[in-house]
Design an enzyme around this catalytic site. Sequence first.
Site, PDB file in Angstrom:
ATOM      1  N   CYS A 128       0.945  -1.293  -0.195  1.00  0.00           N
ATOM      2  CA  CYS A 128      -0.030   0.363  -0.235  1.00  0.00           C
ATOM      3  C   CYS A 128       0.702   1.504  -0.123  1.00  0.00           C
ATOM      4  CB  CYS A 128      -1.249  -0.471   1.305  1.00  0.00           C
ATOM      5  SG  CYS A 128       0.037  -0.510   2.881  1.00  0.00           S
ATOM      6  N   HIS A 241      -2.557   6.149   4.526  1.00  0.00           N
ATOM      7  CA  HIS A 241      -1.262   6.237   5.226  1.00  0.00           C
ATOM      8  C   HIS A 241      -0.370   7.359   3.998  1.00  0.00           C
ATOM      9  CE1 HIS A 241      -1.287   1.696   5.914  1.00  0.00           C
ATOM     10  NE2 HIS A 241      -0.662   1.525   4.979  1.00  0.00           N
TER      11      HIS A 241
END
Length: 338
Positions: A128, A241
Site C-alpha cells: 500500500c 497512509h
Amino acid sequence: MSFCLAVLGATGLVGRTMLQVLEERAFPVGELRLLASDRSLGSELRFRGRAHAVRVPEPEAFTGVQLALFACSNELSQQWAPVALERGARVVDNSSAFRYQEDVPLVVPEVNGDRLAARPRLVANPNCSTIQLVVALEPLRRAAGLARVVVATYQSVSGAGAEALERMEREARASLGGADLDGAARPAPLAFNAVPMIDRLEPNGYSREEMKIVWETRKILGLPGLAITATAARVPVRVGHSEAVNVALEQPLTVEEARAAWRAAPGVRLVDDPEKGSYPMPLLAAGSDEVLVGRVRRDLSQPNGLDFWVVGDNLRKGAATNAVQIAEELVRAEVGSR
Ligand SMILES: NC(=O)c1ccc[n+]([C@@H]2O[C@H](COP(=O)([O-])OP(=O)(O)OC[C@H]3O[C@@H](n4cnc5c(N)ncnc54)[C@H](OP(=O)(O)O)[C@@H]3O)[C@@H](O)[C@H]2O)c1
C-alpha cells in the site's frame, strides 16, 4: 460479457473494500464466489443488493473461475494461487508472496500498466505505501529523473488488517477509561502511540515493510539501481497512509513545475494551499481513489531537491482499487484478444 470472479479473503478489510469498488466501477461480474476462513461460514456479504454466502476455499471453489482476487495472507496465497491458476483463472494477489519473482509483474496501472498487455496469468498488487509513493514519484521521474528518494511513512492501523483496527479501538476505550497503556508491551499498543516497526526486523536493520518499499519502488519504476531509503511507522489513524518524501532529482525542477507535473498526472490530486490550511491528510484521503500530494517545497539542503507530503487511502488505491484496476485491464485485454 461478464466473468466468473472469486474473492479470497472477502470478509477482511481489503476484501470488503474490493466488493465495494467492484460495485462502484460496474465491473462485469457474472458469478461471484466469496471465500474466507471457517470463522465466516454461515455469514453473507451483499453485492449489488444480493446476499452471497461465504464459503471456505477448496479446489472446486476455483473451477470455472476466470478471475480470482486474493486479499489474504502470504501463506494462503501460496497455497491457493497455484490451484486457481491450474484451473484456468487469472489471479491478482494482494499479498507479498509473489511480488519479488522476476516473472510476476508488479503493477500500478498509472505507472507500468503496459506490463498487463501480455495478459499475465498472475499479477502482484504492490504494498500500500509503495503504490501511493510511485504514483507521486512517476510524474517527477518523467519531468526531471530521480537520483535519490528518502521516505518516512505514517501508516494507518487498517493497514494491519481488521484485528489490528479492533485492537486499537479496544486500547483507546481502555485508555480513555483510565487504564495505562504500557508502551513497552509486546505487541506495542497502537492507540496513542507511534510504532517504528511494521512487519518483521530484517538482518540489515530495516523492517520488512521498509524493504518492501525499497524493492517494490525499484521494480515498478523499472529503476533497479535507484538510491532509496525508507522508515515505516504505524500511527493511530484508522484509514489513510501519509508519507514525508524527499527527492533529489537529476535535473532542476521548480516547485511550480513539479506542481504542474502532478496536476497533469493520472491518479494524483494536488492539495497544496497551506496558507489556507489545505494539505493532504488521512481524513481527506479516506474514501478516495486519488493520491493526494501537497506541502511541496524546495529542499534547502541540496540542489535539485524537493520535499512533499503524500497521502492515500490504503484500503482503496493502496489495495482494492489498484487490484480492480488491474483486473479491468486484464478483462480489456481478454475481450480485445477475442
Ligand atoms: N489492509 C491494507 O491496507 C492492505 C493494503 C495492501 C495489501 N494488503 C494485504 O492484503 C491482504 C489482506 O489484508 P486485510 O487487511 O484485508 O486483512 P484482514 O482484514 O485480516 O482479512 C483477512 C482475510 O483473510 C481471511 N482468512 C484468514 N484465514 C483464512 C483461512 N484459513 N482460509 C480462508 N480465508 C482466511 C479472513 O477471513 P475471516 O474473516 O473468516 O477470518 C479475511 O477475509 C494481506 O496480504 C495484506 O498484507 C492489505
